[in-house]
Design an enzyme around this catalytic site. Structure first.
Site, PDB file in Angstrom:
ATOM      1  N   LYS A 167     -71.556  -4.414  30.416  1.00 48.71           N
ATOM      2  CA  LYS A 167     -70.318  -3.875  30.952  1.00 48.71           C
ATOM      3  C   LYS A 167     -69.242  -3.534  29.619  1.00 48.71           C
ATOM      4  O   LYS A 167     -69.456  -4.042  28.607  1.00 48.71           O
ATOM      5  CB  LYS A 167     -69.597  -4.932  31.615  1.00 48.71           C
ATOM      6  CG  LYS A 167     -69.333  -6.476  30.967  1.00 48.71           C
ATOM      7  CD  LYS A 167     -68.929  -7.481  32.216  1.00 48.71           C
ATOM      8  CE  LYS A 167     -68.517  -8.716  31.382  1.00 48.71           C
ATOM      9  NZ  LYS A 167     -68.607  -9.872  32.350  1.00 48.71           N
ATOM     10  N   TYR A 178     -43.000  -0.870   9.829  1.00 46.84           N
ATOM     11  CA  TYR A 178     -41.887  -0.810  11.062  1.00 46.84           C
ATOM     12  C   TYR A 178     -41.156  -2.202  11.215  1.00 46.84           C
ATOM     13  O   TYR A 178     -41.724  -3.292  10.862  1.00 46.84           O
ATOM     14  CB  TYR A 178     -42.626  -0.675  12.544  1.00 46.84           C
ATOM     15  CG  TYR A 178     -43.000   0.544  12.714  1.00 46.84           C
ATOM     16  CD1 TYR A 178     -41.998   2.057  12.631  1.00 46.84           C
ATOM     17  CD2 TYR A 178     -44.233   1.142  12.921  1.00 46.84           C
ATOM     18  CE1 TYR A 178     -42.646   3.349  12.829  1.00 46.84           C
ATOM     19  CE2 TYR A 178     -44.837   2.249  13.013  1.00 46.84           C
ATOM     20  CZ  TYR A 178     -44.206   3.361  13.100  1.00 46.84           C
ATOM     21  OH  TYR A 178     -44.399   4.536  13.213  1.00 46.84           O
TER      22      TYR A 178
END
Ligand SMILES: *Cc1c(COP(=O)(O)O)cnc(C)c1O
Length: 364
Positions: free
Chosen positions: A37, A258
């Site tokens: 999955k 940042y």
């Protein structure tokens, strides 16, 4: 030489196969449903399923994943762990020979009451044994199994499935209780059962039953906080790499990235690496992660941004634009160590690596 594309997830299919053989060695009397999955935990679902051809079956979470495997020509049984919830989905699953887990009476009723082109094969009833996520309550099992047994839509005997909530805690009493609930039913109905995920395959032989469902161990990561994959004889499958795309010489007081979350205390050379949270690289590694450049482990400086990170090159003079950087992979950079640094689990880091990262498959 600078590679044309980056970042790259290098997928070692030999190690993947080794890890499957490890499952078989640990659970010699069980058959194996390999769990692929979430794009095979980020490794590429179709390629992984093809490489794991020695699996007896595959597990995915959803219909869309099962369809993708069938369309790629995968022949084994494919089990949809979440089952389906509408008649359309049910018909599509049947037409594509997908097998279902029934997780509720709603799902069993849907199957019984829909007219199908052909019967479903190799289906499972999820038993609520203590996880309280999906599953039918113990006192409703009799009813569910009776109804399914009477239905023309079901061909093989229904198997009984359970799922551990604490398999990564070796010897935990709750695991014994969950298993006892399932085993009692399996004996009563003389039905095959499946309970064990990676943690239980590795640490709880009594839970192996007829079918085991390995996920994370196939990809070479340890489910246990206190045991290293290497000591469980598991080999890492993914090496995540990228490239230095710029370097900078900073002066004392210069801020990086940042928010200026990191400031140079002295003159320092830094490298900018082309990977970021837009690739699925964890932003939690801002100012605390490390990467490997030219065989040296160096620190991430400042915030992880969408496409880039900054790293400390003060100890790696040979590093330059075009140098390869390993984000995770072998030894010091093992995914389990990186997950611990990021304060999460390897499952999350691996499955987050998205389609912007090229996957390269190595056959040895
Ligand atoms: C994801 C999943 C697994 C695999 O678990 P791992 O811990 O990765 O081995 C097994 N069973 C079910 C029901 C799952 O959802």
């Amino acid at each position: 030489m600078m590679s044309r594309t980056y970042p790259v997830a290098h997928i070692d299919l030999i190690s993947l196969k080794h890890n499957l053989s490890r499952v078989k060695q640990l659970a010699p009397d069980s058959r194996v449903m390999s769990v692929v999955k979430a794009n095979a935990y980020g490794h590429g679902m179709v390629e992984v399923a093809q490489a794991l051809e020695n699996s007896d079956a595959f597990c995915v979470a959803r219909l869309s994943e099962g369809l993708q495997l069938r369309q790629a020509g995968i022949q084994q049984a494919i089990v949809l762990l979440e089952g389906v919830n509408t008649a359309d989905e049910l018909q599509l699953a049947t037409d594509n020979d997908l097998s279902l887990v029934f997780n509720s009476l709603l799902q069993t009723e849907l199957t019984i009451s829909t007219t199908l082109n052909k019967p479903l094969t190799f289906c499972w009833l999820m038993i609520e044994t203590g996880m309280h996520r999906l599953g039918v309550q113990l006192d409703k099992i009799e009813l569910a199994l009776q109804n399914l047994a009477r239905s023309d839509n079901i061909k093989d005997q229904i198997g009984l499935m359970g799922h551990f909530a604490n398999s990564e805690l070796e010897g935990d009493i709750r695991n014994q209780q969950q298993l006892a609930n399932l085993k009692e039913l399996a004996q009563h109905y003389n039905a095959p059962f499946s309970m064990a995920n990676s943690g239980a395959i590795l640490s709880f032989p009594g839970s192996h039953g007829d079918w085991v469902r390995p996920g994370i161990m196939l990809y070479g990561s340890s489910p246990f906080a206190d045991k290293m994959a290497r000591n469980l004889y598991l080999k890492p499958v993914m090496r995540l790499s990228s490239t230095i795309i710029a370097t900078q010489n900073l002066q004392e007081g210069d801020e990086v990235g940042y928010g200026g979350d990191w400031m140079a205390k002295q003159a320092i050379r830094i490298g900018i690496v082309s990977i970021g949270y837009g690739d699925g690289y964890p932003r939690q590694l801002s100012n605390c992660g490390s990467v490997m450049v030219c065989d040296k482990v160096v620190a991430i400086l400042g915030r992880v941004s969408m496409d880039m990170i900054a790293v400390d090159l003060s100890s790696v003079w040979s590093a330059k634009v075009g140098s390869e950087v390993t984000l995770w992979g072998e030894s010091y950079m093992h995914i389990d160590n990186i997950a611990a640094q990021a304060n999460t689990i390897s499952y999350e880091l691996l499955s987050h690596i998205n389609e912007r990262v090229i996957r390269e498959y190595h056959h040895g």
